[in-house]
Design a protein around this motif. Structure first.
Motif: not given
Lengths: 786, 165
Positions: A258-259, A282-284, A290, A338-339, A376, B103-105, B107
């Motif tokens: 939902r971000d 929020i970044g990953n 990858k 994610k959910y 992956d 709900g907030v990512t 990582p």
């Protein structure tokens, strides 16, 4: 029709007032005219829109995605002279008129691409991420750099990112906490968050950060600015991309949550004191790294036909854009989440990070999926491009969105806006310094001038092993460099130079000359590293305040006109750009505070041989110091006047007719080894340039400032004026005749000599006027603690 | 005193707290102490920072959690860990726990989850990461709240719980 998953939204029976209410309530950021157009469309097909359709239109038509202001018809009035103007056309006209064959892909892709050599091109893009960074500095700025890296990955069929640049503008760090309204983060907090957010993302992606700038001014208290840029290299045969009828839509990378819902529309409205949580992303970086690696190998194997990144607007914008001329069918239930619990429109519009969309031919599909699988990285088919001319979105068995591409992409009513610019009279004014030494040291310790080493050191500028001229140079790596030089290939000496120009303080007096000065500063920075002034391309990034205010819009138009005129005069093409408007804060009592008009010009230059460059540090005792160019009484907006709170003065005016030939000669001088060091004169004036060169070389110098060619013989003008078109250079005595031949008939002045004794001895007509030790200069310049 | 109830409540969970070992300089704690002083709150003696991993899973037990902590999460040279289910108050310290909102990512949590599953310790897990701050000094609850909202976290994306010493 009863809908199971989507929601029908009543608009057919709504009057104007209700339409506007609807737009505001749902954060659509659409005006009445646009809402009426939507109503008209849906009455023509005889039904109400679904929530998904309405959101999709709002995203596609948002300022952020569609650049309504830049495409609008603007009635512009300047000192009683009226004209009609379209901003985007003005900017593009420059590139069209110059018509260089080395500009390969301009204004049509995710990034501008220019030719590096016969085999490769360079892609360059600079983005802003202001609103998210103001709310959640760490996450917002990290996803800013993440987003622009994906822009480069999505340029052509995918370029390999090799360099990041960052420019930040913050409020002053010493601002009292209690004066800030609730919900606004303190500049110190924003500063720490932004610096570490960009650092963590860039470093973890393994991309060096080589260039940037930081500006502190209380105009940015409520809205900080975060510019992130990335340079990438791409094989020339991988630039063309085309979506074909029947291609599968493949979503790769991160999962959807939902971000970041409403990011695009949200960034088109002002910051208020109440904000929804979901706009933050929020970044990953690990996922993005990858994705990058596997994507580039898929590119080389030719497994996909087109690619774009999921940025603002999420899937709706990415698929909508790719299928613009064809049509697409999307099955939202196939999107990995994610959910659970997301509504269809949330899936379609989510701005979850690290996702890319590919168009893949059926014969390559299996191979591509298994390649991504082996690394992956999730890759899922979520639909197909089909020649229907429609964007059709299913969720399970229900159509949640069915829009004509034509309406979605070309249905936006053109905005008609008004802009007024009233030129502030520039008063010639001269402030006499009471204590020169104190004024010099005050400038050196100003946060906008002083060393940012503490910050810059947190950024890896070496990773990848391509950085030739680094941010730090000279003795113990103390000096600062004008730009960064990269050597992209191990088997050739070709190089890329990147630098930037920004100065919002001139814009407060006249945005037209600010544009000229920024363009020139950027070119000057590149040339003083050894760049060729005839092989430079630039990017524009406008950050403006409340453009629904006629005056603010007027100043934007004035700035764009400056960009056009000066880019044409300096013969530099724009290859890409971006605008971030509506950077203003609305207090509860209705007071609106806009940011200072800010233009960032980032430039990229191509050179044939990276061995023929120079740096800013003084090299050898006994070498002579020259100033190229003439100094004028142009102290308006200068650091010197800002330190003394003087608002008057004349803003620097670029003089391309003199500077361009001078820069060509300078380029030749550096290339042929006549000039041993070179530094451009900008913020803070001549004195700052000389001090920085001394710090880099760990050497002293004797300088007679009365020898500097100046409009008026006044020490304040010579030391602190920020006139354009000037460089400080170092020439060895034995090359002096060659040097004088080269610069014959140019405005040059010999001002001094480098000495062993680590002191700056300042003279005026042979009489000593001040003396500052290098230690004092260095300590003052380094005194700012963050 | 507890200000808010944690969002996930599951019986099968443990919290691993990771902190700097003895005689290891706590750089983050020092940084935060500096920031608190800049706020104008000078009554501060010491700040310590730990990382939290809240791990939830069906086949979870203490032995597995110790394996996760030892093998995956800590740096054996400079860090140590504690395992618990319920936060204990401490006599002289204010304790603040900060978690990301639902709900907030997350990582780091996501990477930890993948690693736990890949190393076959658990079949499936939910991992939430957080921070725990220990603050020593003569402070009022109002000041602690101010420190939380201005320095330690962003209320837009994070929840926090205060335990008074």
């Amino acid at each position: 029709m009863k809908l199971k998953y989507a929601r029908e939204i009543e608009i057919l029976n709504y009057d104007d007032k209700k339409l506007i209410e609807l737009s505001e309530k749902n954060l659509l950021a659409l005006n009445l005219e646009e809402m009426k157009k939507i109503k008209e469309y849906f009455s023509s097909i005889g039904r109400n829109p679904t929530d998904c359709e309405l959101e999709c239109i709002a995203q596609t038509w948002s300022e952020h995605c569609f650049h309504k202001t830049f495409k609008a018809d603007i009635e512009y009035q300047e000192n009683k002279k009226k004209e009609n103007i379209c901003l985007l056309k003005e900017i593009m006209e420059v590139t069209e008129k110059l018509n260089y064959d080395w500009c390969i892909s301009i204004f049509k892709d995710n990034a501008g691409i220019i030719k590096l050599n016969e085999k490769s091109g360079v892609a360059f893009k600079v983005e802003t991420h202001n609103h998210p960074s103001a709310l959640e500095p760490y996450g917002g700025s990290g996803t800013g750099i993440g987003g622009v890296i994906r822009d480069i990955l999505g340029a052509g069929l995918g370029a390999k990112p090799i360099l990041n640049i960052d420019v930040f503008c913050f409020g002053e760090l010493t601002y009292p906490y209690e004066k800030l309204p609730e919900g606004v983060l303190h500049p110190r907090r924003i500063f720490r968050g932004v610096v570490s957010g960009v650092r963590d993302y860039g470093n973890r992606m393994g991309i060096p950060t080589g260039n940037g700038a930081i500006i502190f001014d209380n105009g940015y208290l409520y809205n900080c600015l975060v510019y992130c840029g990335t340079v990438g290299i791409i094989p020339i045969d991988k630039i063309e991309k085309k979506v074909n009828d029947g291609d599968y839509i493949v979503l790769v990378g991160g999962r959807t949550g939902r971000d970041g819902i409403h990011g695009a529309t949200f960034s088109s409205v002002s910051l208020k004191e109440d904000i929804p949580t979901s706009v933050v992303q929020i970044g990953n970086p690990i996922i993005e790294k990858k994705v990058q690696d596997v994507l580039l190998s898929a590119r080389d194997m030719g497994l996909y036909n087109s690619i774009t990144d999921c940025g603002a607007g999420g899937l709706s914008s990415a698929i909508g854009e790719m299928g613009k001329d064809i049509g697409a069918i999307v099955y939202l239930e196939k999107v990995p989440l994610k959910y659970q619990g997301l509504a269809p429109w949330e899936i379609f519009l989510s701005e979850s990070q690290e996702r890319m969309v590919l168009a893949v031919n059926e014969k390559n599909l299996e191979k591509l999926i298994s390649l991504f699988d082996s690394e992956d990285v999730e890759a899922v088919v979520i639909g197909k491009f089909v020649k229907t001319g429609k964007l059709t979105v299913y969720y399970k068995d229900e159509i949640v969105c069915n829009l004509d591409m034509e309406f979605l992409h070309r249905g936006v009513p053109k905005r008609k806006l008004k802009g007024v610019f009233k030129k502030r009279e520039e008063k010639s004014f001269l402030y006499k310094s009471k204590n020169l030494k104190r004024d010099i040291l005050k400038i050196l310790s100003n946060p906008n001038i002083s060393s940012k080493e503490e910050i810059v050191r947190q950024y890896d500028h070496e990773v990848g092993g391509r950085t030739i001229l680094k941010p730090f140079i000279g003795y113990e790596s103390r000096g600062v460099s004008d730009g960064v030089v990269l050597k992209p290939f191990y088997d050739s000496y070709e190089g890329i130079i990147v630098a930037c120009g920004i100065n919002p303080f001139y814009g407060e007096i006249d945005p037209y000359y600010m544009a000229g000065c920024c363009i020139e500063e950027c070119i000057r920075n590149i040339v003083s590293c050894g760049g060729n002034p005839e092989k430079i391309a630039i990017l524009d990034n406008f950050c403006w305040g409340n453009v629904s205010d006629e005056k603010q819009l007027g100043s934007l138009v004035r700035c764009v006109k400056g960009c056009k005129d000066y880019a044409l005069k300096y013969k530099v093409p724009f290859i890409s750009g971006k605008d971030s408007l509506n950077n203003y804060f609305k207090w509860k009592n209705g007071r609106i505070i806009s940011i200072p008009p800010t233009l960032l010009i980032s430039g990229i230059g191509i050179i044939e041989d990276i061995r023929k460059i120079t740096s800013t540090d003084f090299k050898k005792v006994g070498n002579l110091i020259f100033v190229l160019g003439k100094t004028y009484n142009e102290l308006g907006g200068s650091q010197f006047y800002r330190n003394h709170n003087i608002k008057d003065g004349i803003v620097p005016k670029p003089r391309p007719e003199k500077t361009l030939p001078l820069m060509k000669k300078l380029h030749y001088g550096i290339k042929s080894g006549i000039i041993e060091s070179c530094h451009d004169c900008s913020d803070g004036g001549l004195i700052v340039s000389i001090c920085e060169m001394m710090i880099g070389g760990n050497l002293g110098c004797n300088v007679d400032f009365s020898n500097v060619l100046s409009e008026k013989e006044e020490i304040e003008i010579v030391l602190f004026s920020e006139s354009c078109g000037r460089f400080v250079i170092e020439v060895p005595k034995e090359k002096i005749s060659e040097f004088k031949d080269l610069f014959e008939n140019e405005e040059i002045s010999q001002i001094g000599e480098i000495i062993e004794n680590k002191k700056l001895n300042g003279f005026w007509k042979g009489k000593k006027i001040f003396e500052i030790s290098l230690n004092e200069i260095y300590d003052t310049w380094r005194s700012l603690k963050f | 005193m507890k200000t808010k109830v944690p969002v996930i409540m599951s019986k099968n969970f443990y919290i691993i707290e990771i902190f700097k070992g003895k005689n290891i300089f706590d750089v983050f704690g020092q940084e935060i102490k500096k920031s608190i002083k800049e706020l104008g709150i000078l009554n501060i003696e010491e700040v310590k920072v730990s990382n939290l991993y809240r791990i939830e899973g069906n086949d979870i037990d203490k032995k597995k959690i110790i394996r996760i902590a030892k093998e995956l999460l800590i740096d054996n040279v400079s860090e140590d860990y504690k395992i618990y289910r319920k936060t204990k108050k401490s006599l002289n310290w204010w304790i603040i726990e900060v978690y990301l909102k639902d709900g907030v990512t997350d990582p780091v949590g996501e990477t930890a989850r993948k690693t736990i599953i890949e190393s076959k310790i658990l079949k499936d897990a939910i991992v939430k990461t957080g921070k725990k701050y220990y603050i020593k000094g003569k402070l009022t609850e109002k000041q602690i709240k101010e420190i939380c909202e201005k320095i330690l976290l962003n209320p837009l994306i994070q929840n926090y719980f205060i335990y008074k010493g």
